[in-house]
Design a protein around this motif. Structure first.
Motif, PDB file in Angstrom:
ATOM      1  N   ALA A 290      -3.079  -7.395  -9.458  1.00  0.00           N
ATOM      2  CA  ALA A 290      -3.460  -6.071  -8.951  1.00  0.00           C
ATOM      3  C   ALA A 290      -4.225  -6.180  -7.627  1.00  0.00           C
ATOM      4  CB  ALA A 290      -4.304  -5.327  -9.992  1.00  0.00           C
ATOM      5  N   ALA A 291      -4.953  -7.284  -7.450  1.00  0.00           N
ATOM      6  CA  ALA A 291      -5.757  -7.437  -6.228  1.00  0.00           C
ATOM      7  C   ALA A 291      -4.894  -7.572  -4.975  1.00  0.00           C
ATOM      8  CB  ALA A 291      -6.681  -8.652  -6.368  1.00  0.00           C
ATOM      9  N   THR A 292      -3.651  -8.079  -5.141  1.00  0.00           N
ATOM     10  CA  THR A 292      -2.793  -8.280  -3.961  1.00  0.00           C
ATOM     11  C   THR A 292      -1.565  -7.366  -3.982  1.00  0.00           C
ATOM     12  OG1 THR A 292      -1.575 -10.026  -5.109  1.00  0.00           O
ATOM     13  CG2 THR A 292      -3.409 -10.735  -3.725  1.00  0.00           C
ATOM     14  N   ALA A 293      -1.438  -6.556  -5.010  1.00  0.00           N
ATOM     15  CA  ALA A 293      -0.201  -5.777  -5.202  1.00  0.00           C
ATOM     16  C   ALA A 293      -0.105  -4.614  -4.210  1.00  0.00           C
ATOM     17  CB  ALA A 293      -0.147  -5.236  -6.627  1.00  0.00           C
ATOM     18  N   ASP A 294       1.132  -4.127  -4.002  1.00  0.00           N
ATOM     19  CA  ASP A 294       1.330  -2.886  -3.255  1.00  0.00           C
ATOM     20  C   ASP A 294       0.673  -1.748  -4.038  1.00  0.00           C
ATOM     21  OD1 ASP A 294       3.616  -1.246  -4.844  1.00  0.00           O
ATOM     22  OD2 ASP A 294       3.888  -3.403  -5.086  1.00  0.00           O
ATOM     23  N   ALA A 295       0.449  -0.626  -3.356  1.00  0.00           N
ATOM     24  CA  ALA A 295      -0.379   0.451  -3.929  1.00  0.00           C
ATOM     25  C   ALA A 295       0.147   0.995  -5.260  1.00  0.00           C
ATOM     26  CB  ALA A 295      -0.511   1.575  -2.906  1.00  0.00           C
ATOM     27  N   VAL A 296       1.466   1.200  -5.365  1.00  0.00           N
ATOM     28  CA  VAL A 296       1.992   1.799  -6.607  1.00  0.00           C
ATOM     29  C   VAL A 296       1.896   0.799  -7.760  1.00  0.00           C
ATOM     30  CG1 VAL A 296       4.021   2.795  -7.736  1.00  0.00           C
ATOM     31  CG2 VAL A 296       3.502   3.395  -5.360  1.00  0.00           C
ATOM     32  N   THR A 297       2.279  -0.462  -7.484  1.00  0.00           N
ATOM     33  CA  THR A 297       2.203  -1.488  -8.535  1.00  0.00           C
ATOM     34  C   THR A 297       0.755  -1.659  -8.996  1.00  0.00           C
ATOM     35  OG1 THR A 297       4.138  -2.591  -7.612  1.00  0.00           O
ATOM     36  CG2 THR A 297       2.766  -3.893  -9.097  1.00  0.00           C
ATOM     37  N   LYS A 298      -0.153  -1.549  -8.052  1.00  0.00           N
ATOM     38  CA  LYS A 298      -1.592  -1.654  -8.388  1.00  0.00           C
ATOM     39  C   LYS A 298      -1.997  -0.555  -9.378  1.00  0.00           C
ATOM     40  CE  LYS A 298      -4.327  -2.562  -4.961  1.00  0.00           C
ATOM     41  NZ  LYS A 298      -5.429  -3.251  -4.336  1.00  0.00           N
ATOM     42  N   ASP A 299      -1.571   0.676  -9.130  1.00  0.00           N
ATOM     43  CA  ASP A 299      -1.851   1.781 -10.058  1.00  0.00           C
ATOM     44  C   ASP A 299      -1.310   1.483 -11.445  1.00  0.00           C
ATOM     45  OD1 ASP A 299      -3.039   3.355  -8.156  1.00  0.00           O
ATOM     46  OD2 ASP A 299      -1.499   4.929  -8.139  1.00  0.00           O
ATOM     47  N   VAL A 300      -0.039   1.035 -11.471  1.00  0.00           N
ATOM     48  CA  VAL A 300       0.628   0.765 -12.747  1.00  0.00           C
ATOM     49  C   VAL A 300      -0.146  -0.310 -13.516  1.00  0.00           C
ATOM     50  CG1 VAL A 300       2.730  -0.198 -13.791  1.00  0.00           C
ATOM     51  CG2 VAL A 300       2.913   1.471 -11.920  1.00  0.00           C
ATOM     52  N   LEU A 301      -0.530  -1.373 -12.797  1.00  0.00           N
ATOM     53  CA  LEU A 301      -1.245  -2.476 -13.452  1.00  0.00           C
ATOM     54  C   LEU A 301      -2.616  -2.026 -13.960  1.00  0.00           C
ATOM     55  CD1 LEU A 301      -0.339  -5.419 -11.042  1.00  0.00           C
ATOM     56  CD2 LEU A 301       0.316  -5.244 -13.453  1.00  0.00           C
ATOM     57  N   ALA A 302      -3.271  -1.128 -13.217  1.00  0.00           N
ATOM     58  CA  ALA A 302      -4.619  -0.704 -13.613  1.00  0.00           C
ATOM     59  C   ALA A 302      -4.626  -0.102 -15.021  1.00  0.00           C
ATOM     60  CB  ALA A 302      -5.179   0.292 -12.603  1.00  0.00           C
ATOM     61  N   GLY A 303      -3.635   0.747 -15.310  1.00  0.00           N
ATOM     62  CA  GLY A 303      -3.566   1.377 -16.635  1.00  0.00           C
ATOM     63  C   GLY A 303      -3.236   0.376 -17.729  1.00  0.00           C
ATOM     64  N   VAL A 304      -2.437  -0.636 -17.366  1.00  0.00           N
ATOM     65  CA  VAL A 304      -2.048  -1.652 -18.352  1.00  0.00           C
ATOM     66  C   VAL A 304      -3.244  -2.569 -18.661  1.00  0.00           C
ATOM     67  CG1 VAL A 304      -0.507  -3.615 -18.783  1.00  0.00           C
ATOM     68  CG2 VAL A 304       0.376  -1.570 -17.614  1.00  0.00           C
ATOM     69  N   ILE A 305      -3.981  -2.933 -17.627  1.00  0.00           N
ATOM     70  CA  ILE A 305      -5.114  -3.866 -17.779  1.00  0.00           C
ATOM     71  C   ILE A 305      -6.134  -3.331 -18.793  1.00  0.00           C
ATOM     72  CG2 ILE A 305      -7.170  -4.741 -16.557  1.00  0.00           C
ATOM     73  CD1 ILE A 305      -5.242  -4.950 -14.036  1.00  0.00           C
ATOM     74  N   SER A 306      -6.444  -2.026 -18.690  1.00  0.00           N
ATOM     75  CA  SER A 306      -7.448  -1.468 -19.609  1.00  0.00           C
ATOM     76  C   SER A 306      -6.988  -1.589 -21.060  1.00  0.00           C
ATOM     77  CB  SER A 306      -7.689   0.009 -19.283  1.00  0.00           C
ATOM     78  OG  SER A 306      -8.043   0.130 -17.933  1.00  0.00           O
TER      79      SER A 306
ATOM     80  N   ASP B 246      -0.979  10.606  -8.450  1.00  0.00           N
ATOM     81  CA  ASP B 246      -0.283  11.545  -7.555  1.00  0.00           C
ATOM     82  C   ASP B 246      -0.541  11.251  -6.079  1.00  0.00           C
ATOM     83  OD1 ASP B 246       1.466  13.296  -8.470  1.00  0.00           O
ATOM     84  OD2 ASP B 246       0.120  15.062  -8.432  1.00  0.00           O
ATOM     85  N   SER B 247      -1.775  10.828  -5.811  1.00  0.00           N
ATOM     86  CA  SER B 247      -2.199  10.648  -4.419  1.00  0.00           C
ATOM     87  C   SER B 247      -1.725   9.320  -3.811  1.00  0.00           C
ATOM     88  CB  SER B 247      -3.728  10.698  -4.357  1.00  0.00           C
ATOM     89  OG  SER B 247      -4.260   9.756  -5.270  1.00  0.00           O
ATOM     90  N   THR B 248      -1.181   8.423  -4.618  1.00  0.00           N
ATOM     91  CA  THR B 248      -0.800   7.099  -4.104  1.00  0.00           C
ATOM     92  C   THR B 248       0.544   7.180  -3.395  1.00  0.00           C
ATOM     93  OG1 THR B 248      -2.005   6.049  -5.897  1.00  0.00           O
ATOM     94  CG2 THR B 248      -0.402   4.679  -4.741  1.00  0.00           C
ATOM     95  N   VAL B 249       0.591   6.579  -2.214  1.00  0.00           N
ATOM     96  CA  VAL B 249       1.822   6.629  -1.406  1.00  0.00           C
ATOM     97  C   VAL B 249       2.498   5.266  -1.445  1.00  0.00           C
ATOM     98  CG1 VAL B 249       2.719   7.032   0.928  1.00  0.00           C
ATOM     99  CG2 VAL B 249       0.709   8.309   0.111  1.00  0.00           C
ATOM    100  N   GLU B 250       3.799   5.283  -1.642  1.00  0.00           N
ATOM    101  CA  GLU B 250       4.588   4.032  -1.668  1.00  0.00           C
ATOM    102  C   GLU B 250       4.515   3.373  -0.300  1.00  0.00           C
ATOM    103  OE1 GLU B 250       6.305   1.404  -3.575  1.00  0.00           O
ATOM    104  OE2 GLU B 250       7.322   3.084  -4.559  1.00  0.00           O
ATOM    105  N   GLU B 251       4.191   2.083  -0.267  1.00  0.00           N
ATOM    106  CA  GLU B 251       4.131   1.397   1.021  1.00  0.00           C
ATOM    107  C   GLU B 251       5.408   0.593   1.257  1.00  0.00           C
ATOM    108  OE1 GLU B 251       1.523  -2.489   0.508  1.00  0.00           O
ATOM    109  OE2 GLU B 251       0.424  -0.800  -0.341  1.00  0.00           O
ATOM    110  N   GLU B 252       5.589   0.187   2.501  1.00  0.00           N
ATOM    111  CA  GLU B 252       6.760  -0.615   2.875  1.00  0.00           C
ATOM    112  C   GLU B 252       6.680  -1.979   2.192  1.00  0.00           C
ATOM    113  OE1 GLU B 252      10.229  -0.428   4.496  1.00  0.00           O
ATOM    114  OE2 GLU B 252       8.796   1.060   5.225  1.00  0.00           O
TER     115      GLU B 252
END
Ligand SMILES: [Fe+2]
Ligand SMILES: [Fe+2]
Length: 259
Positions: A170-186, A44-50
């Motif tokens: 995930a280390a270089t991704a934009d903030a939202v993609t990083k969140d999405v990848l985090a759940g998939v990685i586990s 919820d707290s993650t903001v979409e970046e440019e």
């Protein structure tokens, strides 16, 4: 039993351990820690970046190929439920079906957020032919009823490469993609763990299976490796990070005696 902090799976007998870690109960307890507070994988707290046009374009291609890999794993796991040699493994594969469907769903959702109106046709257009071929080969092994080879193709080759690539991305991704990848990685870590554990046990009593799996490996892993290396180029990963894919994958096949 639960997957809480006090739980030590190594204190169990082998059969009790398998009953525990291949269960939906274990799965519920695992995913609760990283999925319940996310909508389509995003906190919820993650903001979409440019994201500029060139980067968006590359990300769309990468996500389209991830969607091909997830569809392969979804269809593969669903088929593996039927041919699994015991009930524990069927239950584990059913948890994996749910995981892979969710991965596909969050990647499709992310594609729409990035402006892709029709993900189906975009995936068709951008999919790397080698990955589509890999999917065909995996599903062929499943339809032949070859559990050991299909688990190797899916839960070792595909999963261990995905696990590495998603982490590097995930280390270089934009903030939202990083969140999405985090759940998939586990989840991918759990799937790769199942593959290595299952094959480790079956190869211990059937060492001749190694020769066969080595042949399957030489046919299948170049397909997946090239695709994920290209994906890392697209997300701007540096050379040392790219070499991690082959390195971590090779460590896994070495542990299984398949080099
Ligand atoms: Fe997946
Ligand atoms: Fe997976």
């Amino acid at each position: 039993m639960t997957a809480d902090a006090d739980f030590n799976p190594h204190s169990l007998t082998e059969q009790d351990f398998l009953d525990e870690v291949h269960s939906f109960q274990f799965w519920f307890d695992s995913v609760e820690g990283y999925l319940t507070d996310r909508v389509y994988g995003k906190l919820d707290s993650t903001v979409e970046e440019e994201i500029d046009d060139a980067r968006r374009e590359r990300l769309i291609t990468t996500l389209c190929n991830y969607a091909v890999g997830e569809t392969a794993a979804l269809e593969g796991s669903a088929g593996l439920v039927r041919i699994a040699p015991d009930r524990n493994s069927k239950i584990f594969m059913a948890t994996q079906v749910a995981d892979e469907a969710r991965h596909l769903e969050v990647f499709l959702h992310r594609l729409r957020e990035l402006g892709v109106v029709d993900p189906e046709s975009e995936i068709e257009r951008r999919a790397q032919p080698a990955l589509v071929d890999f999917k065909g080969s995996l599903l062929e092994l499943v339809s032949e009823g070859d559990w050991q080879a299909a688990v190797f193709a899916q839960n070792v080759i595909l999963e261990s490469m995905e696990y590495t690539v998603f982490r590097v991305h995930a280390a270089t991704a934009d903030a939202v993609t990083k969140d999405v990848l985090a759940g998939v990685i586990s989840d991918e870590r759990r799937h790769a763990g199942f593959g290595e554990n299952d094959l480790g046990r079956s190869l211990a009593t059937d060492p001749s299976g190694r020769r066969r799996l080595r042949e399957i490996r030489s046919h299948l892993d170049p397909m997946v490796l090239g695709v994920f290396e290209a994906a890392l180029d697209d997300v701007g990963a540096l050379a040392p990070e790219r070499s991690r894919i082959a390195g971590e994958y090779l460590e896994t096949v070495e542990r299984l005696g398949l080099t």
